[in-house]
Design a protein around this motif. Structure first.
Motif, PDB file in Angstrom:
ATOM      1  N   ASP A 131       0.861  -1.186   0.000  1.00 14.19           N
ATOM      2  CA  ASP A 131       0.000   0.000   0.000  1.00 14.19           C
ATOM      3  C   ASP A 131       0.899   1.238   0.000  1.00 14.19           C
ATOM      4  OD1 ASP A 131      -1.834   2.007   0.393  1.00 14.19           O
ATOM      5  OD2 ASP A 131      -2.622   1.233   2.291  1.00 14.19           O
ATOM      6  N   THR A 132       1.323   1.638  -1.179  1.00  8.99           N
ATOM      7  CA  THR A 132       2.276   2.735  -1.313  1.00  8.99           C
ATOM      8  C   THR A 132       1.560   4.079  -1.293  1.00  8.99           C
ATOM      9  OG1 THR A 132       3.758   1.342  -2.618  1.00  8.99           O
ATOM     10  CG2 THR A 132       4.130   3.710  -2.714  1.00  8.99           C
ATOM     11  N   GLN A 133       1.926   4.903  -0.322  1.00  8.54           N
ATOM     12  CA  GLN A 133       1.399   6.255  -0.226  1.00  8.54           C
ATOM     13  C   GLN A 133       2.576   7.236  -0.154  1.00  8.54           C
ATOM     14  OE1 GLN A 133      -1.695   6.647  -0.766  1.00  8.54           O
ATOM     15  NE2 GLN A 133      -2.518   4.585  -0.358  1.00  8.54           N
ATOM     16  N   ALA A 134       2.309   8.486   0.149  1.00  9.20           N
ATOM     17  CA  ALA A 134       3.336   9.522   0.080  1.00  9.20           C
ATOM     18  C   ALA A 134       4.543   9.227   0.959  1.00  9.20           C
ATOM     19  CB  ALA A 134       2.729  10.870   0.466  1.00  9.20           C
ATOM     20  N   THR A 135       4.333   8.564   2.092  1.00  6.39           N
ATOM     21  CA  THR A 135       5.439   8.277   3.009  1.00  6.39           C
ATOM     22  C   THR A 135       5.919   6.835   2.920  1.00  6.39           C
ATOM     23  OG1 THR A 135       3.857   7.825   4.788  1.00  6.39           O
ATOM     24  CG2 THR A 135       4.748  10.069   4.633  1.00  6.39           C
ATOM     25  N   GLY A 136       5.521   6.123   1.860  1.00  6.34           N
ATOM     26  CA  GLY A 136       5.980   4.745   1.686  1.00  6.34           C
ATOM     27  C   GLY A 136       4.889   3.732   1.915  1.00  6.34           C
ATOM     28  N   ASN A 137       5.285   2.454   2.036  1.00  9.48           N
ATOM     29  CA  ASN A 137       4.325   1.374   2.257  1.00  9.48           C
ATOM     30  C   ASN A 137       3.688   1.519   3.632  1.00  9.48           C
ATOM     31  OD1 ASN A 137       2.878  -0.983   1.811  1.00  9.48           O
ATOM     32  ND2 ASN A 137       4.523  -2.326   2.510  1.00  9.48           N
ATOM     33  N   GLN A 138       2.363   1.476   3.654  1.00  8.53           N
ATOM     34  CA  GLN A 138       1.624   1.726   4.887  1.00  8.53           C
ATOM     35  C   GLN A 138       1.248   0.434   5.598  1.00  8.53           C
ATOM     36  OE1 GLN A 138       1.104   5.078   5.919  1.00  8.53           O
ATOM     37  NE2 GLN A 138       2.576   5.269   4.233  1.00  8.53           N
ATOM     38  N   ALA A 139       1.277   0.476   6.912  1.00  4.64           N
ATOM     39  CA  ALA A 139       0.766  -0.608   7.747  1.00  4.64           C
ATOM     40  C   ALA A 139      -0.644  -0.260   8.205  1.00  4.64           C
ATOM     41  CB  ALA A 139       1.671  -0.817   8.961  1.00  4.64           C
ATOM     42  N   VAL A 140      -1.445  -1.282   8.438  1.00  4.02           N
ATOM     43  CA  VAL A 140      -2.770  -1.102   9.030  1.00  4.02           C
ATOM     44  C   VAL A 140      -2.839  -1.970  10.277  1.00  4.02           C
ATOM     45  CG1 VAL A 140      -3.845  -0.594   6.812  1.00  4.02           C
ATOM     46  CG2 VAL A 140      -3.859  -2.940   7.675  1.00  4.02           C
ATOM     47  N   THR A 141      -3.884  -1.795  11.060  1.00  2.37           N
ATOM     48  CA  THR A 141      -4.034  -2.557  12.290  1.00  2.37           C
ATOM     49  C   THR A 141      -5.420  -3.168  12.366  1.00  2.37           C
ATOM     50  OG1 THR A 141      -4.545  -0.449  13.374  1.00  2.37           O
ATOM     51  CG2 THR A 141      -2.331  -1.331  13.693  1.00  2.37           C
ATOM     52  N   THR A 142      -5.509  -4.273  13.117  1.00  4.70           N
ATOM     53  CA  THR A 142      -6.784  -4.953  13.333  1.00  4.70           C
ATOM     54  C   THR A 142      -6.884  -5.362  14.797  1.00  4.70           C
ATOM     55  OG1 THR A 142      -5.877  -7.150  12.809  1.00  4.70           O
ATOM     56  CG2 THR A 142      -6.790  -5.873  10.979  1.00  4.70           C
ATOM     57  N   GLU A 143      -8.109  -5.645  15.228  1.00  5.96           N
ATOM     58  CA  GLU A 143      -8.347  -6.112  16.598  1.00  5.96           C
ATOM     59  C   GLU A 143      -8.924  -7.516  16.557  1.00  5.96           C
ATOM     60  OE1 GLU A 143     -11.211  -5.187  20.479  1.00  5.96           O
ATOM     61  OE2 GLU A 143     -10.809  -3.587  19.036  1.00  5.96           O
ATOM     62  N   ASP A 144      -8.392  -8.419  17.373  1.00  9.07           N
ATOM     63  CA  ASP A 144      -8.879  -9.792  17.376  1.00  9.07           C
ATOM     64  C   ASP A 144      -9.954  -9.995  18.442  1.00  9.07           C
ATOM     65  OD1 ASP A 144      -7.597 -10.349  19.887  1.00  9.07           O
ATOM     66  OD2 ASP A 144      -5.729 -10.808  18.858  1.00  9.07           O
ATOM     67  N   SER A 145     -10.425 -11.229  18.573  1.00  7.15           N
ATOM     68  CA  SER A 145     -11.508 -11.537  19.507  1.00  7.15           C
ATOM     69  C   SER A 145     -11.112 -11.370  20.967  1.00  7.15           C
ATOM     70  CB  SER A 145     -11.997 -12.978  19.286  1.00  7.15           C
ATOM     71  OG  SER A 145     -12.741 -13.089  18.105  1.00  7.15           O
ATOM     72  N   PHE A 146      -9.806 -11.319  21.247  1.00 11.90           N
ATOM     73  CA  PHE A 146      -9.342 -11.148  22.616  1.00 11.90           C
ATOM     74  C   PHE A 146      -8.943  -9.699  22.904  1.00 11.90           C
ATOM     75  CE2 PHE A 146      -7.841 -15.811  23.396  1.00 11.90           C
ATOM     76  CZ  PHE A 146      -9.142 -16.242  23.207  1.00 11.90           C
ATOM     77  N   SER A 147      -9.388  -8.771  22.049  1.00 19.51           N
ATOM     78  CA  SER A 147      -9.168  -7.332  22.253  1.00 19.51           C
ATOM     79  C   SER A 147      -7.702  -6.941  22.174  1.00 19.51           C
ATOM     80  CB  SER A 147      -9.763  -6.873  23.600  1.00 19.51           C
ATOM     81  OG  SER A 147     -11.127  -7.181  23.677  1.00 19.51           O
ATOM     82  N   HIS A 148      -6.944  -7.627  21.317  1.00 16.54           N
ATOM     83  CA  HIS A 148      -5.548  -7.293  21.077  1.00 16.54           C
ATOM     84  C   HIS A 148      -5.408  -6.668  19.690  1.00 16.54           C
ATOM     85  CE1 HIS A 148      -4.885  -9.731  24.609  1.00 16.54           C
ATOM     86  NE2 HIS A 148      -3.581  -9.493  24.567  1.00 16.54           N
ATOM     87  N   ILE A 149      -4.572  -5.629  19.604  1.00 15.35           N
ATOM     88  CA  ILE A 149      -4.374  -4.869  18.373  1.00 15.35           C
ATOM     89  C   ILE A 149      -3.042  -5.272  17.755  1.00 15.35           C
ATOM     90  CG2 ILE A 149      -4.357  -2.569  17.343  1.00 15.35           C
ATOM     91  CD1 ILE A 149      -6.897  -3.165  18.975  1.00 15.35           C
ATOM     92  N   SER A 150      -3.064  -5.611  16.461  1.00 13.03           N
ATOM     93  CA  SER A 150      -1.850  -6.044  15.772  1.00 13.03           C
ATOM     94  C   SER A 150      -1.668  -5.281  14.471  1.00 13.03           C
ATOM     95  CB  SER A 150      -1.915  -7.547  15.460  1.00 13.03           C
ATOM     96  OG  SER A 150      -1.963  -8.320  16.639  1.00 13.03           O
ATOM     97  N   GLY A 151      -0.398  -4.947  14.169  1.00 14.86           N
ATOM     98  CA  GLY A 151      -0.064  -4.304  12.910  1.00 14.86           C
ATOM     99  C   GLY A 151       0.020  -5.311  11.785  1.00 14.86           C
ATOM    100  N   SER A 152      -0.260  -4.853  10.571  1.00 17.40           N
ATOM    101  CA  SER A 152      -0.280  -5.714   9.388  1.00 17.40           C
ATOM    102  C   SER A 152       0.364  -4.963   8.231  1.00 17.40           C
ATOM    103  CB  SER A 152      -1.721  -6.101   9.036  1.00 17.40           C
ATOM    104  OG  SER A 152      -1.782  -6.897   7.874  1.00 17.40           O
ATOM    105  N   VAL A 153       1.315  -5.624   7.556  1.00 15.70           N
ATOM    106  CA  VAL A 153       2.020  -5.007   6.435  1.00 15.70           C
ATOM    107  C   VAL A 153       1.889  -5.891   5.205  1.00 15.70           C
ATOM    108  CG1 VAL A 153       4.210  -4.098   5.588  1.00 15.70           C
ATOM    109  CG2 VAL A 153       3.682  -3.987   8.030  1.00 15.70           C
ATOM    110  N   GLY A 154       1.349  -5.335   4.125  1.00 21.42           N
ATOM    111  CA  GLY A 154       1.269  -6.070   2.870  1.00 21.42           C
ATOM    112  C   GLY A 154       2.590  -6.017   2.122  1.00 21.42           C
TER     113      GLY A 154
END
Length: 766
Positions: free
Chosen positions: A517-540
Motif C-alpha cells: 500500500d504505497t502512499q506519500a510516506t511509503g508502504n503503509q501498515a494497518v491494524t486490526t483487533e482480534d476476539s481477545f481485544s488485542h491490536i496487531s499491525g499488518s504489512v502487505g
C-alpha cells in the motif's frame, strides 16, 4: 466420552492431510503467484500481515506456520492470478451473471478498475477515480442525510474504519451498521447488559490455565481452526471439553495437527470433546439451565452435609445481583421440562454438571449457534449465569469466550463504526474536527433493509461485503436494492450484490491486506483487533493486482473530499499519505484503549486494549454482573407444530461467510454440491421422504409471505428430531427480516421455521 462419539458422515478428523488437500485445491483453482507461499509464512506474525479471514487471536509464541486451512484459503483466494478487467464486460451482461453461482463470480478474479453501471447496455463500464468520486458526491449531496447508510463488512483496518465513521458523521448521520449486526451483535448487546462489556473476557493466557471448556454452538473446525491448537494443548495437560451442538462437528471430535510431523506421519488423532450433546436447535437455554440445576442441587447437598460449598458464594455476594430470583427459577423448573426443550436426558446433563463442578477454571465458548436466535441475548446471558455460579469469570483461566467471525469486525466497533451514539466519544470528535456530530442513533442492518423496503433508505455505501447475499428475505432484498438512488461497493472481487445495480451503481476496487500500500510516506501498515481485544499491525508485501487499485482508506478519503465542505481540520490528503497520523487521531479519541498506539502495534501477540470485565470491573448500571432469569426455556419466537422443522443455516469448511471456495464439505461427507438439506433418518421416514429425493424448503414464519428454496436433495445426517440443516447464504431466502433477536436484531438464522415439500423442481422459486 470421546471414544463413544462417532461421526460416520465425516471423511476423517479435522486438520491433517484433509486440511492440506483443501488448501491445495484452492491453490490449484486460484493460481496465485509463488510469492503467495512467502505471504503464508509471515501470516499472523509480527511484521507480517494479519489474516483477512477469522478474528482468532495471534499468540505471542507463534508456530512456524501461524495459519489454518481457512486462513490459507482466504489468502490464496485474494492473491489469485485471475483478473476481472473492464474487458470482462464486453462478453457479459449483468442480467446474465445472475445465473452464475457465487463461486463462479469470484473465480473471475480480482477487480482492477473502478466501474459504473450503464443501464443502457446492462454492463459495468470503466470510469476514472475522479469521475467515480464526483458522481458519488453529486448524489450524496442532494439526498436527505438520514436516507444514506454507511455499511462495513469487517475487512477494513482500524485506520480506514475510523475515517469511514468520521465520514458518516460529517455527512450527517450515525447510520453505521456493520456485519456484526448479522452475527455477534447479540454478544455486544447481551454481554453489555449482564457484565458491562460488549466483548469476551478471556485472553490468551486464560486458555493456557483453563482445565475445562464448555462449547455452545461454535465450530472451530470450519470457522476458527487455529483454536484447535490451544485445545490440543489443553487436552495434553488433562483439560476436559464438553460440547453442545445439534450437529456433530468434526473439529470438536478429533484433530490431527498438520504442523506436527509425528501426527501427520502416524495419523495420531487428539480426541477433543469428552462429552458431546446434540441439543435441539434453540434448546441451549434449557440445557444450560439443567447444568445449573445440577450445580445448585449439589450445593444444597454440600450444605446439608456440612461440606465445602459448590457455589462461589463470596463471588456471588460481592459481584452479582439477581441470584435469588434465578436460583428460585432453577429449583422450580422440573427436569421433564428441561428434557423436552433441550432434547437431552437428565442423566447426560448431570454428567456435564459433574464435570463443571470438578473443574477449577472453566471457559464458556460460544458462536453463532447461540447468537442467531430470537432469544439470542438470553442464550448469551445463560452462559454467563453458568460461569458465575462458581466464579468462573473475571479471573485467570476462566471467562466468557465468544468466537467472532471476520478479522476486524470487533475492532471496527471499537473505533467508531457503530449506530449507537452512546458508544462514541462525540466530544472528542467535535474538538478534533470542529463540527457538531449528529446525536440521533443510526440504523441497524435489519432496520436499514426494512428502510429499503419502505423507501426511506435511498443509498448504501458498502465498505466491503456482499450484503444482498448476506441478509434475510434475500429475494425481496434483490428487488429493493436495485430501486435505490445510489449503491457504492468497495470490493476486491465480483459478488452477487453487484448484480442488482441501483439507479446509479459504482464498484470501487481496493487493495487486499496482503498487498503493498504505497502512499506519500511509503508502504503503509494497518491494524486490526482480534476476539481477545488485542491490536496487531499488518504489512502487505505483495505486488498489487492492478496499478489502478486504491486502499480502503484512500477510497474513503476520496469520497469524503468530493462530498464534504472544506474544513481545515479535515486533512484527508495528509491522512492518506501517512496512516500513522490516523492512528494518532484514534489514540486521542480513545486514549485508554490505544495508549502508545504507533509504538506498540507490532508487539508480538498484539497489544491488549483492556477489558474491565476481565478484572471484575462491571460497567453495568448496578456496577455488578447480572444473573438473568429466563422467561422461557427455548430461544425461539415460534411454537412447534405438525410438519414444522427448525432449520439451522450452516457453513461448509470450503467457505468463509458468503465466499464459496469450492464444493467440498468433507466434515459432513458432502462433495460437489451445496444443494442439500440434512435430516435425521427418523424425520426422513416420518415425512415420507427418501435419501436423495428432491424437495423444497418453505418458510413457516407466520407473516403471510411465501418464501421457498427448491431443488434441494435430502441427505441423511445425524441430527436431533425436528432439527434440519442447509447451507448459508442460500437459505437466506427463507428467513424473514422480522425474525431476529429481540435485543440486538441479529437475524435468527439458527432456527428458521420451515416445512419440507416433496416433488419440487431444481429452480429457485420467488
Amino acid at each position: 466420552m470421546t471414544d463413544a462419539i462417532p461421526n460416520p458422515d465425516a471423511e476423517g478428523p479435522s486438520g491433517g492431510w484433509g486440511s492440506l488437500k483443501g488448501i491445495a485445491s484452492v491453490y490449484g483453482e486460484s493460481w496465485p503467484t509463488p510469492a503467495a507461499l512467502d505471504t503464508l509464512a509471515h501470516q499472523n506474525k509480527p511484521g507480517g500481515f494479519m489474516c483477512v479471514s477469522c478474528a482468532w487471536p495471534k499468540p505471542v509464541n507463534y508456530h512456524p506456520f501461524e495459519f489454518c486451512e481457512n486462513g490459507a484459503k482466504a489468502t490464496l483466494w485474494e492473491l489469485t492470478s485471475h483478473r476481472c478487467t473492464p474487458d470482462f464486460w464486453n462478453e457479459h451482461t449483468v442480467s446474465e451473471l445472475r445465473d452464475w453461482k457465487d463461486h463462479d463470480l469470484e473465480m473471475t478474479g480480482r477487480l482492477t478498475h473502478p466501474l459504473c453501471y450503464d443501464a443502457g447496455t446492462d454492463r459495468y463500464v470503466e470510469v476514472t477515480w475522479d469521475e467515480a468520486f464526483a458522481g458519488i458526491a453529486k448524489i450524496l449531496q442532494r439526498l436527505e442525510k438520514e436516507s444514506v447508510v454507511f455499511y462495513s463488512s469487517g475487512h477494513a483496518g482500524l485506520e480506514a474504519s475510523y475515517l469511514y465513521a468520521l465520514l458518516a458523521r460529517l455527512y450527517g448521520n450515525n447510520n453505521l451498521p456493520q456485519s456484526s449486526n448479522m452475527c455477534h451483535e447479540t454478544t455486544s448487546v447481551g454481554l453489555m447488559k449482564v457484565i458491562g462489556s460488549p466483548v469476551g473476557t478471556v485472553i490468551w493466557k486464560d486458555l493456557e490455565k483453563a482445565d475445562a471448556f464448555f462449547f455452545f454452538g461454535q465450530n472451530p473446525g470450519s470457522n476458527s481452526p487455529r483454536f484447535l491448537h490451544p485445545l490440543q494443548e489443553a487436552k495434553k495437560r488433562g483439560a476436559r471439553i464438553v460440547t453442545f451442538n445439534p450437529i456433530l462437528e468434526q473439529g470438536l471430535i478429533s484433530f490431527v495437527n498438520p504442523q506436527s510431523p509425528v501426527d501427520m506421519l502416524t495419523g495420531h488423532e487428539t480426541q477433543i470433546s469428552d462429552q458431546y450433546h446434540q441439543v435441539k436447535a434453540g434448546g441451549d437455554i434449557a440445557a444450560i439451565l439443567g447444568i445449573c440445576k445440577h450445580v445448585v442441587e449439589a450445593d444444597d447437598l454440600a450444605i446439608a452435609a456440612d461440606r465445602e460449598r459448590v457455589l462461589d458464594v463470596a463471588f456471588i455476594a460481592e459481584h452479582t445481583v439477581g441470584f435469588d430470583a434465578f436460583v428460585d427459577m432453577v429449583r422450580a423448573t422440573p427436569w421433564t421440562d428441561i428434557e423436552r426443550e433441550s432434547g437431552l436426558k437428565e442423566a447426560d446433563l448431570r454428567l456435564s454438571g459433574d464435570l463443571y463442578i470438578g473443574a477449577k477454571n472453566v471457559i464458556g465458548v460460544y458462536g453463532m449457534g447461540l447468537t442467531q436466535h430470537s432469544q439470542g441475548a438470553l442464550n448469551v446471558a445463560m452462559v454467563v449465569n453458568l460461569l458465575m455460579l462458581r466464579g468462573n469469570i473475571g479471573r485467570e483461566g476462566a471467562g466468557c469466550c465468544p468466537v467472532r467471525g471476520h478479522s476486524n469486525v470487533q475492532g471496527q466497533r471499537t473505533v467508531g463504526i457503530a449506530e449507537k451514539t452512546k458508544l462514541i466519544p462525540m466530544d472528542k470528535l467535535k474538538e478534533l474536527f470542529d463540527f457538531d456530530p449528529p446525536t440521533k442513533d443510526g440504523t441497524t442492518i435489519v432496520d436499514a433493509v426494512k428502510g429499503l423496503m419502505n423507501g426511506s433508505i435511498k443509498a448504501f455505501i458498502s465498505l466491503g461485503g456482499n450484503l444482498v447475499r448476506a441478509v434475510p428475505d434475500q429475494k425481496e432484498m434483490e428487488r429493493v436494492w436495485a430501486e435505490q438512488e445510489l449503491a457504492v461497493m468497495v470490493s476486491t472481487k465480483l459478488n452477487r450484490s453487484h448484480l442488482f445495480p441501483a439507479k446509479v451503481s459504482y464498484i470501487l476496487p481496493c487493495l487486499s491486506r496482503t498487498e503493498i500500500d504505497t502512499q506519500a510516506t511509503g508502504n503503509q501498515a494497518v491494524t486490526t483487533e482480534d476476539s481477545f481485544s488485542h491490536i496487531s499491525g499488518s504489512v502487505g508485501k505483495r505486488t498489487p493486482a492492478s496499478k489502478t487499485l486504491k486502499s480502503e482508506l484512500a477510497i474513503v478519503a476520496g469520497i469524503a473530499k468530493a462530498t464534504l465542505a472544506p474544513n481545515p481540520k479535515l486533512k484527508w490528503d495528509d491522512w492518506t499519505g501517512d496512516y500513522s497520523l490516523v492512528r494518532e487521531l484514534i489514540e486521542y479519541s480513545y486514549p485508554k484503549d490505544f495508549k502508545d498506539y504507533n509504538s506498540r502495534m507490532f508487539q508480538p501477540g498484539g497489544f491488549y486494549r483492556g477489558n474491565g470485565a476481565h478484572e471484575r470491573e462491571w460497567k453495568t448500571p448496578e456496577k455488578k454482573a447480572l444473573f438473568s432469569t429466563p422467561g422461557q426455556l427455548n430461544a425461539l419466537s415460534f411454537a412447534d407444530a405438525d410438519g414444522r422443522f427448525r432449520l439451522i443455516t450452516i457453513r461448509s469448511n470450503d467457505q468463509f461467510n458468503t465466499t464459496i471456495y469450492g464444493y467440498s464439505d468433507r466434515f459432513r461427507g458432502i462433495e460437489g454440491t451445496r444443494d442439500v438439506v440434512l435430516m435425521c433418518e427418523d424425520d426422513i421416514r416420518a415425512a415420507g421422504l427418501i435419501q436423495g429425493q428432491s424437495v423444497a424448503l418453505v418458510s413457516d414464519f407466520e407473516d403471510g409471505k411465501r418464501r421457498q428454496l427448491a431443488g434441494l436433495r435430502v441427505c441423511k445426517h445425524d441430527l436431533p428430531r425436528g432439527t434440519i440443516a442447509a447451507y448459508y447464504p442460500e437459505c437466506n431466502v427463507l428467513n424473514a427480516i422480522d425474525h431476529h433477536d429481540e435485543l440486538s436484531k441479529t437475524p435468527a438464522s439458527k432456527a428458521i421455521p420451515v416445512r419440507v415439500e416433496a416433488g419440487a423442481d431444481m429452480s429457485l422459486a420467488d
